[in-house]
Scaffold this motif. Structure first.
Motif, PDB file in Angstrom:
ATOM      1  N   LEU A  31      98.663  42.563  51.302  1.00 41.20           N
ATOM      2  CA  LEU A  31      99.603  43.495  51.916  1.00 41.20           C
ATOM      3  C   LEU A  31     100.256  42.911  53.159  1.00 41.20           C
ATOM      4  O   LEU A  31      99.744  41.957  53.757  1.00 41.20           O
ATOM      5  CB  LEU A  31      98.875  44.791  52.283  1.00 41.20           C
ATOM      6  N   ALA A  32     101.366  43.505  53.550  1.00 43.82           N
ATOM      7  CA  ALA A  32     102.136  43.049  54.705  1.00 43.82           C
ATOM      8  C   ALA A  32     101.328  43.094  56.001  1.00 43.82           C
ATOM      9  O   ALA A  32     101.558  42.292  56.904  1.00 43.82           O
ATOM     10  CB  ALA A  32     103.410  43.882  54.844  1.00 43.82           C
ATOM     11  N   ASP A  33     100.359  44.007  56.108  1.00 46.26           N
ATOM     12  CA  ASP A  33      99.578  44.121  57.343  1.00 46.26           C
ATOM     13  C   ASP A  33      98.404  43.141  57.403  1.00 46.26           C
ATOM     14  O   ASP A  33      97.600  43.170  58.323  1.00 46.26           O
ATOM     15  CB  ASP A  33      99.076  45.555  57.528  1.00 46.26           C
ATOM     16  N   GLY A  34      98.277  42.264  56.398  1.00 47.08           N
ATOM     17  CA  GLY A  34      97.209  41.278  56.372  1.00 47.08           C
ATOM     18  C   GLY A  34      96.000  41.698  55.555  1.00 47.08           C
ATOM     19  O   GLY A  34      95.129  40.879  55.276  1.00 47.08           O
ATOM     20  N   ALA A  35      95.918  42.956  55.164  1.00 49.68           N
ATOM     21  CA  ALA A  35      94.807  43.421  54.335  1.00 49.68           C
ATOM     22  C   ALA A  35      94.953  42.869  52.918  1.00 49.68           C
ATOM     23  O   ALA A  35      96.067  42.552  52.476  1.00 49.68           O
ATOM     24  CB  ALA A  35      94.779  44.947  54.291  1.00 49.68           C
ATOM     25  N   SER A  36      93.838  42.761  52.215  1.00 51.33           N
ATOM     26  CA  SER A  36      93.882  42.371  50.809  1.00 51.33           C
ATOM     27  C   SER A  36      92.766  43.093  50.066  1.00 51.33           C
ATOM     28  O   SER A  36      91.738  43.454  50.652  1.00 51.33           O
ATOM     29  CB  SER A  36      93.753  40.855  50.647  1.00 51.33           C
ATOM     30  N   TYR A  37      93.001  43.324  48.781  1.00 49.75           N
ATOM     31  CA  TYR A  37      92.045  44.036  47.940  1.00 49.75           C
ATOM     32  C   TYR A  37      91.901  43.293  46.628  1.00 49.75           C
ATOM     33  O   TYR A  37      92.890  42.926  46.001  1.00 49.75           O
ATOM     34  CB  TYR A  37      92.518  45.467  47.664  1.00 49.75           C
ATOM     35  N   ASN A  38      90.668  43.096  46.196  1.00 49.71           N
ATOM     36  CA  ASN A  38      90.406  42.478  44.902  1.00 49.71           C
ATOM     37  C   ASN A  38      90.394  43.563  43.830  1.00 49.71           C
ATOM     38  O   ASN A  38      89.838  44.642  44.043  1.00 49.71           O
ATOM     39  CB  ASN A  38      89.065  41.749  44.909  1.00 49.71           C
ATOM     40  N   ILE A  53      97.508  52.752  43.340  1.00 55.55           N
ATOM     41  CA  ILE A  53      96.315  53.517  43.701  1.00 55.55           C
ATOM     42  C   ILE A  53      95.107  52.690  43.283  1.00 55.55           C
ATOM     43  O   ILE A  53      94.981  52.309  42.121  1.00 55.55           O
ATOM     44  CB  ILE A  53      96.292  54.890  43.020  1.00 55.55           C
ATOM     45  N   LEU A  54      94.224  52.392  44.239  1.00 58.23           N
ATOM     46  CA  LEU A  54      93.010  51.638  43.978  1.00 58.23           C
ATOM     47  C   LEU A  54      91.808  52.543  44.176  1.00 58.23           C
ATOM     48  O   LEU A  54      91.707  53.236  45.186  1.00 58.23           O
ATOM     49  CB  LEU A  54      92.913  50.440  44.928  1.00 58.23           C
ATOM     50  N   ALA A  55      90.891  52.539  43.208  1.00 56.72           N
ATOM     51  CA  ALA A  55      89.691  53.370  43.271  1.00 56.72           C
ATOM     52  C   ALA A  55      88.484  52.506  43.605  1.00 56.72           C
ATOM     53  O   ALA A  55      88.366  51.376  43.145  1.00 56.72           O
ATOM     54  CB  ALA A  55      89.472  54.068  41.932  1.00 56.72           C
ATOM     55  N   SER A  56      87.592  53.042  44.403  1.00 56.96           N
ATOM     56  CA  SER A  56      86.369  52.349  44.788  1.00 56.96           C
ATOM     57  C   SER A  56      85.396  52.324  43.607  1.00 56.96           C
ATOM     58  O   SER A  56      85.345  53.253  42.810  1.00 56.96           O
ATOM     59  CB  SER A  56      85.730  53.073  45.969  1.00 56.96           C
ATOM     60  N   GLY A  57      84.651  51.238  43.492  1.00 56.29           N
ATOM     61  CA  GLY A  57      83.658  51.128  42.427  1.00 56.29           C
ATOM     62  C   GLY A  57      82.986  49.770  42.498  1.00 56.29           C
ATOM     63  O   GLY A  57      83.246  48.989  43.423  1.00 56.29           O
ATOM     64  N   PRO A  58      82.140  49.435  41.526  1.00 60.20           N
ATOM     65  CA  PRO A  58      81.457  48.143  41.528  1.00 60.20           C
ATOM     66  C   PRO A  58      82.474  46.994  41.538  1.00 60.20           C
ATOM     67  O   PRO A  58      83.345  46.921  40.694  1.00 60.20           O
ATOM     68  CB  PRO A  58      80.657  48.144  40.225  1.00 60.20           C
ATOM     69  N   LEU A  62      85.605  50.202  48.791  1.00 63.40           N
ATOM     70  CA  LEU A  62      86.613  50.659  49.743  1.00 63.40           C
ATOM     71  C   LEU A  62      85.963  51.573  50.767  1.00 63.40           C
ATOM     72  O   LEU A  62      84.841  52.053  50.563  1.00 63.40           O
ATOM     73  CB  LEU A  62      87.729  51.406  49.013  1.00 63.40           C
ATOM     74  N   GLU A  63      86.671  51.864  51.835  1.00 59.45           N
ATOM     75  CA  GLU A  63      86.145  52.756  52.873  1.00 59.45           C
ATOM     76  C   GLU A  63      86.153  54.211  52.428  1.00 59.45           C
ATOM     77  O   GLU A  63      85.501  55.050  53.028  1.00 59.45           O
ATOM     78  CB  GLU A  63      86.960  52.592  54.151  1.00 59.45           C
ATOM     79  N   SER A  64      86.914  54.527  51.384  1.00 55.75           N
ATOM     80  CA  SER A  64      86.962  55.881  50.830  1.00 55.75           C
ATOM     81  C   SER A  64      86.950  55.765  49.311  1.00 55.75           C
ATOM     82  O   SER A  64      86.889  54.660  48.765  1.00 55.75           O
ATOM     83  CB  SER A  64      88.226  56.605  51.318  1.00 55.75           C
ATOM     84  N   GLU A  65      87.009  56.889  48.612  1.00 53.91           N
ATOM     85  CA  GLU A  65      86.966  56.861  47.151  1.00 53.91           C
ATOM     86  C   GLU A  65      88.172  56.156  46.552  1.00 53.91           C
ATOM     87  O   GLU A  65      88.071  55.536  45.496  1.00 53.91           O
ATOM     88  CB  GLU A  65      86.875  58.281  46.598  1.00 53.91           C
ATOM     89  N   PHE A  66      89.311  56.270  47.212  1.00 58.74           N
ATOM     90  CA  PHE A  66      90.511  55.598  46.736  1.00 58.74           C
ATOM     91  C   PHE A  66      91.481  55.383  47.894  1.00 58.74           C
ATOM     92  O   PHE A  66      91.356  56.013  48.938  1.00 58.74           O
ATOM     93  CB  PHE A  66      91.201  56.388  45.613  1.00 58.74           C
ATOM     94  N   ILE A  67      92.421  54.465  47.686  1.00 59.23           N
ATOM     95  CA  ILE A  67      93.497  54.262  48.651  1.00 59.23           C
ATOM     96  C   ILE A  67      94.824  54.237  47.896  1.00 59.23           C
ATOM     97  O   ILE A  67      94.863  53.920  46.707  1.00 59.23           O
ATOM     98  CB  ILE A  67      93.339  52.958  49.468  1.00 59.23           C
ATOM     99  N   VAL A  68      95.882  54.583  48.596  1.00 55.70           N
ATOM    100  CA  VAL A  68      97.230  54.563  48.033  1.00 55.70           C
ATOM    101  C   VAL A  68      98.043  53.552  48.829  1.00 55.70           C
ATOM    102  O   VAL A  68      98.140  53.653  50.051  1.00 55.70           O
ATOM    103  CB  VAL A  68      97.883  55.964  48.101  1.00 55.70           C
ATOM    104  N   VAL A  69      98.596  52.577  48.139  1.00 56.24           N
ATOM    105  CA  VAL A  69      99.377  51.518  48.772  1.00 56.24           C
ATOM    106  C   VAL A  69     100.824  51.617  48.283  1.00 56.24           C
ATOM    107  O   VAL A  69     101.061  51.489  47.078  1.00 56.24           O
ATOM    108  CB  VAL A  69      98.814  50.129  48.407  1.00 56.24           C
TER     109      VAL A  69
END
Length: 87
Positions: A31-38, A53-58, A62-69
């Motif tokens: 992401l533009a703010d330097g964050a990244s998600y696998n 939309i990314l959901a937390s799981g194995p 994530l810090e919450s159940e899901f995030i919206v980018v």
């Protein structure tokens, strides 16, 4: 304005294609703010017309159940060469 809409639509379709293949080739969304998600598997991600939309799981804690980018915050998608198997 039409050119921008076309570019966004292409980005959305390309991202959907990459996510469908993430079971075989995991992704890293940068992401533009330097964050990244696998994204280890397509079940953890949904692409909408304006967002990812990314959901937390194995494999994707994530810090919450899901995030919206918002799609326009994604600056790069890195694709692994292949998923490694445990020995």
């Amino acid at each position: 304005m039409e050119e921008f809409d076309t570019v966004e639509a292409m980005k959305q379709q390309h991202l959907k294609k990459l996510i469908r293949g993430s079971a075989e080739k995991p992704l890293r969304i940068c992401l533009a703010d330097g964050a990244s998600y696998n994204v280890p598997h397509p079940e953890f991600a949904i692409v909408t017309s304006e967002s990812l939309i990314l959901a937390s799981g194995p494999g994707l804690e994530l810090e919450s159940e899901f995030i919206v980018v918002p799609l326009h915050h994604i600056i790069r998608v890195e694709v692994a060469k292949r998923k490694t198997k445990a020995p």
